[in-house]
Design a protein around this motif. Structure first.
Motif, PDB file in Angstrom:
ATOM      1  N   ALA A  36       0.853  -1.201   0.000  1.00 54.40           N
ATOM      2  CA  ALA A  36       0.000   0.000   0.000  1.00 54.40           C
ATOM      3  C   ALA A  36       0.883   1.242   0.000  1.00 54.40           C
ATOM      4  CB  ALA A  36      -0.897  -0.006   1.235  1.00 54.40           C
ATOM      5  N   GLY A  38       0.360   5.352   0.694  1.00 54.02           N
ATOM      6  CA  GLY A  38      -0.605   6.371   1.118  1.00 54.02           C
ATOM      7  C   GLY A  38      -0.338   7.672   0.403  1.00 54.02           C
ATOM      8  N   SER A  39       0.340   8.585   1.109  1.00 54.98           N
ATOM      9  CA  SER A  39       0.606   9.893   0.538  1.00 54.98           C
ATOM     10  C   SER A  39       2.096  10.064   0.217  1.00 54.98           C
ATOM     11  CB  SER A  39       0.162  10.931   1.566  1.00 54.98           C
ATOM     12  OG  SER A  39      -0.093  12.140   0.966  1.00 54.98           O
ATOM     13  N   GLY A  40       2.878   9.023   0.458  1.00 59.75           N
ATOM     14  CA  GLY A  40       4.312   9.077   0.155  1.00 59.75           C
ATOM     15  C   GLY A  40       5.050  10.102   0.989  1.00 59.75           C
ATOM     16  N   ARG A  41       4.541  10.368   2.200  1.00 57.03           N
ATOM     17  CA  ARG A  41       5.206  11.350   3.071  1.00 57.03           C
ATOM     18  C   ARG A  41       6.251  10.691   3.964  1.00 57.03           C
ATOM     19  NH1 ARG A  41       2.504  14.936  -0.101  1.00 57.03           N
ATOM     20  NH2 ARG A  41       2.872  17.020   0.674  1.00 57.03           N
ATOM     21  N   SER A  42       6.495   9.396   3.770  1.00 53.30           N
ATOM     22  CA  SER A  42       7.620   8.783   4.476  1.00 53.30           C
ATOM     23  C   SER A  42       8.896   9.213   3.767  1.00 53.30           C
ATOM     24  CB  SER A  42       7.519   7.262   4.425  1.00 53.30           C
ATOM     25  OG  SER A  42       6.338   6.845   5.063  1.00 53.30           O
ATOM     26  N   GLY A 100       4.169  16.128  11.989  1.00 54.50           N
ATOM     27  CA  GLY A 100       4.449  17.512  11.590  1.00 54.50           C
ATOM     28  C   GLY A 100       3.939  17.888  10.208  1.00 54.50           C
ATOM     29  N   THR A 105      -2.010  10.022   5.093  1.00 52.61           N
ATOM     30  CA  THR A 105      -3.267   9.281   5.179  1.00 52.61           C
ATOM     31  C   THR A 105      -3.390   8.614   6.555  1.00 52.61           C
ATOM     32  OG1 THR A 105      -2.275   7.241   4.341  1.00 52.61           O
ATOM     33  CG2 THR A 105      -3.203   8.758   2.696  1.00 52.61           C
ATOM     34  N   GLY A 108      -1.434   5.403   6.481  1.00 52.48           N
ATOM     35  CA  GLY A 108       0.004   5.627   6.647  1.00 52.48           C
ATOM     36  C   GLY A 108       0.347   5.971   8.089  1.00 52.48           C
ATOM     37  N   ASN A 112       2.914   3.487  10.291  1.00 52.84           N
ATOM     38  CA  ASN A 112       4.169   3.944  10.904  1.00 52.84           C
ATOM     39  C   ASN A 112       3.970   4.311  12.380  1.00 52.84           C
ATOM     40  OD1 ASN A 112       6.119   3.643   8.920  1.00 52.84           O
ATOM     41  ND2 ASN A 112       5.528   5.528   7.878  1.00 52.84           N
ATOM     42  N   HIS A 115       4.029   9.704  15.700  1.00 54.36           N
ATOM     43  CA  HIS A 115       4.021  10.411  16.975  1.00 54.36           C
ATOM     44  C   HIS A 115       3.998  11.921  16.700  1.00 54.36           C
ATOM     45  CE1 HIS A 115       8.176  10.079  15.621  1.00 54.36           C
ATOM     46  NE2 HIS A 115       8.264  11.326  16.066  1.00 54.36           N
ATOM     47  N   LEU A 160       4.284  -1.214   9.172  1.00 53.39           N
ATOM     48  CA  LEU A 160       4.967  -0.823   7.934  1.00 53.39           C
ATOM     49  C   LEU A 160       4.263  -1.355   6.686  1.00 53.39           C
ATOM     50  CD1 LEU A 160       8.598  -1.585   9.201  1.00 53.39           C
ATOM     51  CD2 LEU A 160       7.275   0.507   9.519  1.00 53.39           C
ATOM     52  N   ILE A 166      -5.060  -1.997   5.214  1.00 52.61           N
ATOM     53  CA  ILE A 166      -6.038  -1.438   6.158  1.00 52.61           C
ATOM     54  C   ILE A 166      -7.084  -0.736   5.287  1.00 52.61           C
ATOM     55  CG2 ILE A 166      -6.400   0.201   8.055  1.00 52.61           C
ATOM     56  CD1 ILE A 166      -3.279  -0.034   8.526  1.00 52.61           C
ATOM     57  N   TYR A 391      14.177   5.375  13.090  1.00 55.13           N
ATOM     58  CA  TYR A 391      12.756   5.349  12.728  1.00 55.13           C
ATOM     59  C   TYR A 391      12.617   4.834  11.282  1.00 55.13           C
ATOM     60  CZ  TYR A 391       7.975   7.365  12.537  1.00 55.13           C
ATOM     61  OH  TYR A 391       6.614   7.563  12.444  1.00 55.13           O
TER      62      TYR A 391
HETATM   63  C1  FAD Z   1       7.140  17.338   6.761  1.00 58.38           C
HETATM   64  C2  FAD Z   1       6.975  15.996   7.436  1.00 58.38           C
HETATM   65  C3  FAD Z   1       6.866  15.948   8.821  1.00 58.38           C
HETATM   66  C4  FAD Z   1       6.715  14.715   9.462  1.00 58.38           C
HETATM   67  N1  FAD Z   1       6.606  14.699  10.817  1.00 58.38           N
HETATM   68  C5  FAD Z   1       6.458  13.524  11.465  1.00 58.38           C
HETATM   69  C6  FAD Z   1       6.296  13.474  12.871  1.00 58.38           C
HETATM   70  O1  FAD Z   1       6.297  14.505  13.544  1.00 58.38           O
HETATM   71  N2  FAD Z   1       6.124  12.270  13.455  1.00 58.38           N
HETATM   72  C7  FAD Z   1       6.079  11.105  12.734  1.00 58.38           C
HETATM   73  O2  FAD Z   1       5.900  10.036  13.333  1.00 58.38           O
HETATM   74  N3  FAD Z   1       6.223  11.114  11.394  1.00 58.38           N
HETATM   75  C8  FAD Z   1       6.408  12.296  10.751  1.00 58.38           C
HETATM   76  N4  FAD Z   1       6.525  12.315   9.385  1.00 58.38           N
HETATM   77  C9  FAD Z   1       6.459  11.034   8.662  1.00 58.38           C
HETATM   78  C10 FAD Z   1       5.010  10.691   8.240  1.00 58.38           C
HETATM   79  O3  FAD Z   1       4.088  11.082   9.229  1.00 58.38           O
HETATM   80  C11 FAD Z   1       4.878   9.195   8.113  1.00 58.38           C
HETATM   81  O4  FAD Z   1       5.845   8.682   7.248  1.00 58.38           O
HETATM   82  C12 FAD Z   1       3.492   8.747   7.629  1.00 58.38           C
HETATM   83  O5  FAD Z   1       3.352   7.384   7.887  1.00 58.38           O
HETATM   84  C13 FAD Z   1       3.285   9.022   6.143  1.00 58.38           C
HETATM   85  O6  FAD Z   1       1.966   8.646   5.781  1.00 58.38           O
HETATM   86  P1  FAD Z   1       1.568   8.464   4.254  1.00 58.38           P
HETATM   87  O7  FAD Z   1       0.090   8.444   4.166  1.00 58.38           O
HETATM   88  O8  FAD Z   1       2.286   9.455   3.439  1.00 58.38           O
HETATM   89  O9  FAD Z   1       2.079   6.995   4.001  1.00 58.38           O
HETATM   90  P2  FAD Z   1       3.230   6.452   3.013  1.00 58.38           P
HETATM   91  O10 FAD Z   1       4.476   7.191   3.299  1.00 58.38           O
HETATM   92  O11 FAD Z   1       2.732   6.414   1.630  1.00 58.38           O
HETATM   93  O12 FAD Z   1       3.340   4.968   3.566  1.00 58.38           O
HETATM   94  C14 FAD Z   1       3.839   4.744   4.874  1.00 58.38           C
HETATM   95  C15 FAD Z   1       3.609   3.285   5.263  1.00 58.38           C
HETATM   96  O13 FAD Z   1       2.219   3.091   5.426  1.00 58.38           O
HETATM   97  C16 FAD Z   1       1.799   1.955   4.688  1.00 58.38           C
HETATM   98  N5  FAD Z   1       0.398   2.186   4.347  1.00 58.38           N
HETATM   99  C17 FAD Z   1      -0.149   3.292   3.813  1.00 58.38           C
HETATM  100  N6  FAD Z   1      -1.473   3.130   3.679  1.00 58.38           N
HETATM  101  C18 FAD Z   1      -1.768   1.891   4.132  1.00 58.38           C
HETATM  102  C19 FAD Z   1      -2.962   1.133   4.234  1.00 58.38           C
HETATM  103  N7  FAD Z   1      -4.135   1.603   3.852  1.00 58.38           N
HETATM  104  N8  FAD Z   1      -2.876  -0.126   4.731  1.00 58.38           N
HETATM  105  C20 FAD Z   1      -1.687  -0.641   5.129  1.00 58.38           C
HETATM  106  N9  FAD Z   1      -0.533   0.037   5.064  1.00 58.38           N
HETATM  107  C21 FAD Z   1      -0.572   1.288   4.571  1.00 58.38           C
HETATM  108  C22 FAD Z   1       2.750   1.916   3.509  1.00 58.38           C
HETATM  109  O14 FAD Z   1       2.841   0.620   2.943  1.00 58.38           O
HETATM  110  C23 FAD Z   1       4.061   2.313   4.174  1.00 58.38           C
HETATM  111  O15 FAD Z   1       4.643   1.202   4.806  1.00 58.38           O
HETATM  112  C24 FAD Z   1       6.661  13.517   8.705  1.00 58.38           C
HETATM  113  C25 FAD Z   1       6.754  13.573   7.307  1.00 58.38           C
HETATM  114  C26 FAD Z   1       6.915  14.801   6.679  1.00 58.38           C
HETATM  115  C27 FAD Z   1       7.002  14.841   5.175  1.00 58.38           C
END
Ligand code: FAD
Length: 431
Positions: A36, A38-42, A100, A105, A108, A112, A115, A160, A166, A391
Motif C-alpha cells: 500500500a 498512502g501519501s508518500g510522506r515517508s 508535523g 493518510t 500511513g 508507521n 508520533h 509498515l 487497512i 525510525y
Molecule cells: C514534513 C513531514 C513531517 C513529518 N513529521 C512527522 C512526525 O512529527 N512524526 C512522525 O511520526 N512522522 C512524521 N513524518 C512522517 C510521516 O508522518 C509518516 O511517514 C506517515 O506514515 C506518512 O503517511 P503516508 O500516508 O504518506 O504513508 P506512506 O508514506 O505512503 O506509507 C507509509 C507506510 O504506510 C503503509 N500504508 C499506507 N497506507 C496503508 C494502508 N491503507 N494499509 C496498510 N498500510 C498502509 C505503507 O505501505 C508504508 O509502509 C513527517 C513527514 C513529513 C514529510
C-alpha cells in the motif's frame, strides 16, 4: 509515472501502480509483491516496493461515520489527516496525535504508528485507534481492535504496511474549544539548558518540541528554541486567520542546502525575535509550519536527501545527543531542521513501533553520496552503543543488524506478514 517518497531517495521502479478505490473491493492479484502507498510522506523506502506493485490508497477517501457527541470517527484509510481536521475542528474535535505534516493518510499514520509533539501525554497515533479492518490477500477481512484479533492489531499498528491492506479505521478524537493554540517560545543557550527546560515544560504543557542549532559548538552546543503549546480555552476574541500556502518555486538539479546556507539559516533562526509570554496561534502554523511551503523537498535537488531520526534511551540520552551533535558539527554537514524532543513512558502498542522512552533527534541531510553515508554510519555507532533505534519511516539505509537489535520483536512480527506483501525497506533490513 515516477513514484518517490518525500526525500526523493531511493529512486526505484515499480512494475505497476494501481489504485484502491473502495474499501469493499478485493485486492488485485499481482505476479510480484504488493504494498500500500498512502501519501508518500515517508522518507526512504518504507513506502516503496522496487520491482513490485504499489497500491495507492488516496482514492479510498470516504468518511463513513462521525459522532459529534463522542468524537468517534470512522473513515476509509486513504483519508488525509488534513481532511479529518477540516471536518472535525469546526465541530470541536482534534486529532489526538498528529505528525508535523497533515498531508498523510490515516492508513500511513497507523502503519508507521506516528508520533507528535504530545507524545509525553498522548503516546502514539495507534493509542487512539479503536479498530480497523485488515484485508488479507487470501480475501479474509479481519476486524482488529484491543479485544478482537489483538495480535493482528499489534502487528499492524507500526507494521509498515506488511500485514495487508487497512481498509477503514475507527478513531477516538480529542475535544477542543476552538482552532487556536496558546503558544510560548523559549530560547535556550545550551544542551544542559534544554534538558532542564524541557523536563519542566513537559510537566506543564501538552505539546513540546525544540528546534536546535546543530552547527553550534562548544558551550553553545545544542542551543535552540523550545516551542510549547496547548489548545486554547474559550475566549471572546479570536483573531481571523487565513492560510496562504506557497509552493517551492523551482526544481533545482542540485541541492540549495549546503554548509554556508545551513550555517546562515541556523544563526538567523536562533536569533529570530521571539514574542515574550503567551501568544494565540492558529493550529495550522503551530503544528504544520512546513506545510506552509508546498513541495519544499525540492530544495534538496534531484539527488534528494536523508532524514535521520533516532531515539536514545533515557540513561544514554544526554551523552548520546551530545556525541551525535559533535559528529555532525565536525563533519561540516548541517541540517536546517534539527528537532529534539523527549518521548514519554507510554508503551507503544505496535510490535515494530518506533517511539519508546528517551530523547528523539531528527535531522535532514542533503544526499552527497558516500560522504553523507559515512556521516550516517558514524551516527549509527552512537545509536547502537546507546541501545537506541532509528525510525523506519525516515530511513533509506539503516543496516540490518541495527534494525534487528532495535526491534527485537521483528521475528514475532514476521509471522503476521501477508504472503503477497513486501517492501523495499523490509527486503533491505531482512537481508
Ligand atoms: C514534513 C513531514 C513531517 C513529518 N513529521 C512527522 C512526525 O512529527 N512524526 C512522525 O511520526 N512522522 C512524521 N513524518 C512522517 C510521516 O508522518 C509518516 O511517514 C506517515 O506514515 C506518512 O503517511 P503516508 O500516508 O504518506 O504513508 P506512506 O508514506 O505512503 O506509507 C507509509 C507506510 O504506510 C503503509 N500504508 C499506507 N497506507 C496503508 C494502508 N491503507 N494499509 C496498510 N498500510 C498502509 C505503507 O505501505 C508504508 O509502509 C513527517 C513527514 C513529513 C514529510
Amino acid at each position: 509515472m515516477m513514484i518517490t517518497s518525500w526525500n526523493r531517495y531511493p529512486l526505484v521502479s515499480h512494475t505497476n501502480v494501481l489504485d484502491a478505490v473502495h474499501r469493499h473491493e478485493s485486492l488485485p492479484i499481482t505476479s510480484g509483491p504488493l504494498l500500500a502507498f498512502g501519501s508518500g510522506r515517508s522518507y526512504g523506502d518504507v513506502c516503496l516496493n522496487e520491482g513490485g506493485v504499489l497500491l495507492r490508497t488516496r482514492r479510498m477517501d470516504r468518511f463513513i461515520a462521525f459522532d459529534e457527541s463522542t468524537g468517534v470517527l470512522v473513515c476509509e484509510s486513504g483519508v488525509l489527516l488534513a481532511d479529518i481536521l477540516d471536518l472535525v475542528v469546526p465541530q470541536g474535535w482534534f486529532l489526538p496525535v498528529t505528525p508535523g505534516t497533515r498531508f498523510v493518510t490515516v492508513g500511513g499514520a497507523i502503519a508507521n504508528d506516528v508520533h507528535g509533539k504530545n507524545h509525553h501525554i498522548q503516546g502514539n497515533f495507534g493509542h487512539h485507534v479503536r479498530k480497523f479492518e485488515l484485508l488479507r490477500s487470501d480475501g479474509e477481512r479481519k476486524l482488529c481492535c484491543p479485544d478482537k484479533n489483538i495480535d493482528w492489531f499489534r502487528a499492524t499498528i507500526g507494521g509498515l504496511g506488511l500485514t495487508g491492506l487497512i481498509t477503514w479505521v475507527e478513531l477516538q478524537l480529542l475535544p477542543i474549544i476552538n482552532p487556536f493554540m496558546i503558544t510560548e517560545s523559549k530560547r535556550f543557550h545550551s544542551l544542559d539548558d534544554f534538558w532542564e527546560l524541557s523536563a519542566e515544560a513537559e510537566s506543564q504543557w501538552p505539546y513540546t518540541v525544540a528546534w536546535i542549532d546543530c552547527t553550534a559548538t562548544g558551550k553553545r552546543q545544542g542551543r535552540g528554541i523550545l516551542m510549547l503549546g496547548q489548545h486554547a480555552p474559550a475566549q471572546a476574541d479570536l483573531p481571523t486567520w487565513k492560510e496562504r500556502p506557497r509552493r517551492f518555486p523551482v526544481d533545482p538539479p542540485f541541492s540549495l542546502v549546503n554548509t554556508l546556507s545551513v550555517r546562515a539559516f541556523n544563526l538567523l533562526y536562533y536569533n529570530k525575535p521571539i514574542k515574550k509570554g503567551l501568544a494565540l496561534t492558529h493550529y495550522k502554523p503551530y503544528f504544520y509550519p512546513l506545510d506552509g511551503m508546498l513541495e519544499w523537498n525540492r530544495m534538496y535537488g534531484r539527488k534528494g536527501f536523508f532524514q535521520y531520526q533516532c531515539v536514545l534511551p533515557p540513561e544514554a540520552s544526554q551523552e548520546g545527543i551530545r556525541d551525535l551533535l559533535n559528529i555532525i558539527a565536525n563533519s561540516g554537514s548541517g541540517s536546517f531542521l534539527a528537532v529534539l524532543k523527549t518521548f514519554g513512558s507510554k508503551i507503544s502498542q505496535g510490535m515494530l513501533s518506533f517511539p519508546r522512552p528517551g530523547a528523539t533527534l531528527a535531522l535532514d541531510f542533503p544526499n552527497q553520496g558516500k560522504r553523507t553515508l559515512r556521516l550516517l554510519n558514524e551516527l549509527d555507532a552512537v545509536v547502537r552503543e546507546a541501545g537506541g533505534a532509528l525510525y523506519p519511516a525516515k530511513d533509506a539505509r539503516m543496516p540490518s543488524e541495527l534494525f534487528r537489535s532495535a526491534y527485537p520483536l521483528w521475528e514475532q512480527f514476521s509471522t503476521f506478514i501477508d504472503p503477497q506483501f513486501s517492501s523495499s525497506f523490509w527486503r533491505r533490513v531482512k537481508e
